[in-house]
Design a protein around this motif. Sequence first.
Motif, PDB file in Angstrom:
ATOM      1  N   PRO A  41       0.796  -1.230   0.000  1.00  0.00           N
ATOM      2  CA  PRO A  41       0.000   0.000   0.000  1.00  0.00           C
ATOM      3  C   PRO A  41       0.834   1.288   0.000  1.00  0.00           C
ATOM      4  O   PRO A  41       0.334   2.341  -0.346  1.00  0.00           O
ATOM      5  N   PHE A  42       2.108   1.215   0.370  1.00  0.00           N
ATOM      6  CA  PHE A  42       2.957   2.403   0.331  1.00  0.00           C
ATOM      7  C   PHE A  42       3.699   2.514  -0.997  1.00  0.00           C
ATOM      8  O   PHE A  42       3.715   3.556  -1.632  1.00  0.00           O
ATOM      9  N   TRP A  43       4.352   1.422  -1.425  1.00  0.00           N
ATOM     10  CA  TRP A  43       5.229   1.474  -2.592  1.00  0.00           C
ATOM     11  C   TRP A  43       4.486   1.495  -3.919  1.00  0.00           C
ATOM     12  O   TRP A  43       4.967   2.090  -4.880  1.00  0.00           O
ATOM     13  N   GLN A  44       3.331   0.850  -4.002  1.00  0.00           N
ATOM     14  CA  GLN A  44       2.625   0.790  -5.277  1.00  0.00           C
ATOM     15  C   GLN A  44       2.186   2.177  -5.767  1.00  0.00           C
ATOM     16  O   GLN A  44       2.451   2.525  -6.918  1.00  0.00           O
ATOM     17  N   PRO A  45       1.538   2.996  -4.959  1.00  0.00           N
ATOM     18  CA  PRO A  45       1.180   4.341  -5.451  1.00  0.00           C
ATOM     19  C   PRO A  45       2.400   5.198  -5.783  1.00  0.00           C
ATOM     20  O   PRO A  45       2.378   5.989  -6.720  1.00  0.00           O
ATOM     21  N   LEU A  46       3.463   5.027  -5.006  1.00  0.00           N
ATOM     22  CA  LEU A  46       4.690   5.768  -5.290  1.00  0.00           C
ATOM     23  C   LEU A  46       5.271   5.354  -6.638  1.00  0.00           C
ATOM     24  O   LEU A  46       5.684   6.203  -7.436  1.00  0.00           O
TER      25      LEU A  46
END
Length: 94
Positions: A41-46
């Motif tokens: 949930p943190f790295w995917q949008p980034l």
Amino acid sequence: MERAKREHQKTISIVFATPHVLTTTVTTIMGFVPLLAAGDPFWQPLAIAIAGGIAGSSVMALYFAPAIYLLLMHRLPRRLRKSTTSSKGLEPAY
């Protein structure tokens, strides 16, 4: 005739730069695929934001930058010549 040669050289330089821009873009975006596939949930949008920004900037570099250059270098000097020569009799400085 000389102007046609200069325009042809500019077109050739844009065409020669295209593979380098595309290669860099594709390899960078492919480097973010593991982050996209992980589903964190943190790295995917980034990763989506960075890969999208790189893709968007490549489109701007390949399409909009040459188009704006042509617009400014061909249409703007004609307008400057018309306005400055008719009002003061001077040649524009460019």
